[in-house]
Design a protein around this motif. Structure first.
Motif, PDB file in Angstrom:
ATOM      1  N   LYS A  69      -1.032  -4.762  -5.824  1.00 40.51           N
ATOM      2  CA  LYS A  69      -1.030  -6.178  -5.479  1.00 40.51           C
ATOM      3  C   LYS A  69       0.095  -6.933  -6.186  1.00 40.51           C
ATOM      4  N   ALA A  70       0.505  -8.029  -5.590  1.00 41.04           N
ATOM      5  CA  ALA A  70       1.553  -8.852  -6.191  1.00 41.04           C
ATOM      6  C   ALA A  70       1.114  -9.428  -7.519  1.00 41.04           C
ATOM      7  N   THR A  71      -0.189  -9.541  -7.719  1.00 39.87           N
ATOM      8  CA  THR A  71      -0.729 -10.071  -8.976  1.00 39.87           C
ATOM      9  C   THR A  71      -0.830  -9.007 -10.065  1.00 39.87           C
ATOM     10  N   ASP A  72      -0.626  -7.735  -9.708  1.00 37.48           N
ATOM     11  CA  ASP A  72      -0.607  -6.675 -10.714  1.00 37.48           C
ATOM     12  C   ASP A  72       0.660  -6.807 -11.550  1.00 37.48           C
ATOM     13  N   ALA A  73       0.579  -6.421 -12.808  1.00 40.35           N
ATOM     14  CA  ALA A  73       1.756  -6.475 -13.675  1.00 40.35           C
ATOM     15  C   ALA A  73       2.536  -5.161 -13.625  1.00 40.35           C
ATOM     16  N   TYR A  74       1.811  -4.032 -13.673  1.00 37.55           N
ATOM     17  CA  TYR A  74       2.459  -2.721 -13.713  1.00 37.55           C
ATOM     18  C   TYR A  74       1.664  -1.706 -12.897  1.00 37.55           C
ATOM     19  N   PHE A  75       2.377  -0.665 -12.442  1.00 34.90           N
ATOM     20  CA  PHE A  75       1.752   0.472 -11.779  1.00 34.90           C
ATOM     21  C   PHE A  75       2.192   1.727 -12.501  1.00 34.90           C
ATOM     22  N   LYS A  76       1.233   2.552 -12.921  1.00 31.67           N
ATOM     23  CA  LYS A  76       1.522   3.779 -13.663  1.00 31.67           C
ATOM     24  C   LYS A  76       1.134   4.993 -12.818  1.00 31.67           C
ATOM     25  N   THR A  77       1.942   6.039 -12.878  1.00 28.49           N
ATOM     26  CA  THR A  77       1.681   7.241 -12.107  1.00 28.49           C
ATOM     27  C   THR A  77       2.179   8.469 -12.852  1.00 28.49           C
ATOM     28  N   THR A  78       1.355   9.535 -12.855  1.00 23.18           N
ATOM     29  CA  THR A  78       1.743  10.790 -13.489  1.00 23.18           C
ATOM     30  C   THR A  78       1.160  11.971 -12.729  1.00 23.18           C
ATOM     31  N   GLY A  79       1.958  12.997 -12.519  1.00 22.98           N
ATOM     32  CA  GLY A  79       1.508  14.215 -11.881  1.00 22.98           C
ATOM     33  C   GLY A  79       1.247  14.095 -10.399  1.00 22.98           C
ATOM     34  N   CYS A  80       1.716  13.030  -9.780  1.00 24.49           N
ATOM     35  CA  CYS A  80       1.490  12.801  -8.353  1.00 24.49           C
ATOM     36  C   CYS A  80       2.709  13.209  -7.529  1.00 24.49           C
ATOM     37  N   GLY A  81       2.505  13.392  -6.227  1.00 27.92           N
ATOM     38  CA  GLY A  81       3.650  13.496  -5.345  1.00 27.92           C
ATOM     39  C   GLY A  81       4.320  12.130  -5.263  1.00 27.92           C
ATOM     40  N   ASP A  82       5.531  12.094  -4.788  1.00 33.09           N
ATOM     41  CA  ASP A  82       6.246  10.816  -4.713  1.00 33.09           C
ATOM     42  C   ASP A  82       5.504   9.836  -3.800  1.00 33.09           C
ATOM     43  N   TRP A  83       5.553   8.565  -4.215  1.00 32.55           N
ATOM     44  CA  TRP A  83       4.861   7.511  -3.473  1.00 32.55           C
ATOM     45  C   TRP A  83       5.806   6.862  -2.473  1.00 32.55           C
ATOM     46  N   LYS A  84       5.283   6.594  -1.265  1.00 33.63           N
ATOM     47  CA  LYS A  84       6.047   5.859  -0.245  1.00 33.63           C
ATOM     48  C   LYS A  84       5.189   4.728   0.279  1.00 33.63           C
ATOM     49  N   LYS A  85       5.824   3.593   0.495  1.00 31.42           N
ATOM     50  CA  LYS A  85       5.087   2.432   0.981  1.00 31.42           C
ATOM     51  C   LYS A  85       4.603   2.680   2.404  1.00 31.42           C
ATOM     52  N   ALA A  86       3.292   2.496   2.604  1.00 33.31           N
ATOM     53  CA  ALA A  86       2.697   2.774   3.904  1.00 33.31           C
ATOM     54  C   ALA A  86       2.227   1.512   4.598  1.00 33.31           C
ATOM     55  N   GLY A  87       2.355   0.384   3.919  1.00 37.75           N
ATOM     56  CA  GLY A  87       1.891  -0.848   4.526  1.00 37.75           C
ATOM     57  C   GLY A  87       1.903  -1.996   3.554  1.00 37.75           C
ATOM     58  N   THR A 133       0.846  -1.186   0.000  1.00 40.28           N
ATOM     59  CA  THR A 133       0.000   0.000   0.000  1.00 40.28           C
ATOM     60  C   THR A 133       0.885   1.240   0.000  1.00 40.28           C
ATOM     61  N   TYR A 134       0.631   2.133  -0.948  1.00 40.77           N
ATOM     62  CA  TYR A 134       1.452   3.324  -1.137  1.00 40.77           C
ATOM     63  C   TYR A 134       0.622   4.592  -0.924  1.00 40.77           C
ATOM     64  N   LYS A 135       1.309   5.631  -0.428  1.00 44.45           N
ATOM     65  CA  LYS A 135       0.657   6.911  -0.162  1.00 44.45           C
ATOM     66  C   LYS A 135       1.427   8.027  -0.837  1.00 44.45           C
ATOM     67  N   SER A 136       0.698   8.930  -1.490  1.00 47.47           N
ATOM     68  CA  SER A 136       1.275  10.092  -2.143  1.00 47.47           C
ATOM     69  C   SER A 136       0.543  11.333  -1.652  1.00 47.47           C
ATOM     70  N   THR A 137       1.275  12.406  -1.365  1.00 45.98           N
ATOM     71  CA  THR A 137       0.644  13.616  -0.850  1.00 45.98           C
ATOM     72  C   THR A 137       1.012  14.830  -1.710  1.00 45.98           C
ATOM     73  N   GLY A 138       0.259  15.893  -1.523  1.00 41.28           N
ATOM     74  CA  GLY A 138       0.569  17.145  -2.205  1.00 41.28           C
ATOM     75  C   GLY A 138       0.021  17.257  -3.610  1.00 41.28           C
TER      76      GLY A 138
END
Length: 229
Positions: free
Chosen positions: A211-229, A170-175
């Motif tokens: 999830k571990a079953t996901d193949a890819y994660f895409k992100t644009t225009g977000c604050g940096d992501w940090k693992k929260a759990g 689980t990832y969290k991005s702020t700002g």
């Protein structure tokens, strides 16, 4: 709107996703078949060719070019079916397109994207043409390649391979402001609507479980992501 609209389980929830074409980017982009005069928009993960590890932490050797970042390529003749990656792209200047023929018409589009950073795309044997414009050179991706997945991600870095570039969790991005943050979980790199597991545009704080079953994660225009759990 300058961003993708939300799509859930392949069904259009927003109003900017049409057919298999990604939602619109800026108004100055090329026509991606949406009828609005703009390409599909998405960001991608940063990668430093030639380094021992990329931004996601995966082991990598010097970049081996499979084909150039500009041109039209006939599948089976100029380029082999498979999964490819382009890295180091900036400002959405990289555009690619999978097509079922060379007519150039909207109906020929299978998938397309504007790229910042890194993009992965799977070219299928049934595709007829792959177009690439303004992209860094493409390299073939070894499906068996292993890496040291990171627990952080550049919020404007783009496309991370789960388990290789980015660890599940689980990832969290702020700002994030004005719905400018867009994230997407996908089941493959074909990049059609059917590839999307879940996605969202976010204002403020974003939280997503990769999830571990996901193949890819895409992100644009977000604050940096940090693992929260």
């Amino acid at each position: 709107m300058g961003m993708k609209g939300k799509v859930a389980l392949g069904a259009v929830v927003g109003v900017v996703v049409i057919g298999v074409v990604s939602a619109n980017a800026g108004s100055d982009s090329k026509d991606g078949g949406s009828g609005s005069g703009s390409k599909g928009s998405s960001a991608s993960a940063q990668h430093k060719p030639g380094s021992k590890k990329d931004a996601g932490g995966s082991e990598t050797a010097a970049k081996k070019v499979a084909f150039e970042g500009d041109g039209d390529f006939q599948v089976g003749k100029d380029v082999k079916p498979g999964t490819y990656r382009t890295t180091g792209n900036t400002d959405d200047m990289c555009y690619w397109e999978r097509a079922k023929d060379a007519s150039g018409e909207t109906d020929s589009l299978l998938a397309n994207d504007n790229v910042t950073g890194t993009s992965y795309v799977t070219i299928k044997a049934t595709d007829k043409l792959f177009k690439s414009s303004g992209c860094k050179d493409w390299e073939a991706v070894d499906p068996k390649a292993k890496g040291s997945p990171a627990s952080t991600a550049d919020g404007d870095g783009g496309m991370f391979k789960v388990g290789t570039d980015l660890a599940p969790g689980t990832y969290k991005s702020t700002g994030n402001a004005d719905d400018s943050c867009y994230w997407e979980r996908t089941k493959d790199a074909e990049q059609g609507l059917d590839s999307i597991i879940a996605n969202n545009n976010v204002t403020g704080t974003a939280v997503v479980t990769v999830k571990a079953t996901d193949a890819y994660f895409k992100t644009t225009g977000c604050g940096d992501w940090k693992k929260a759990g």
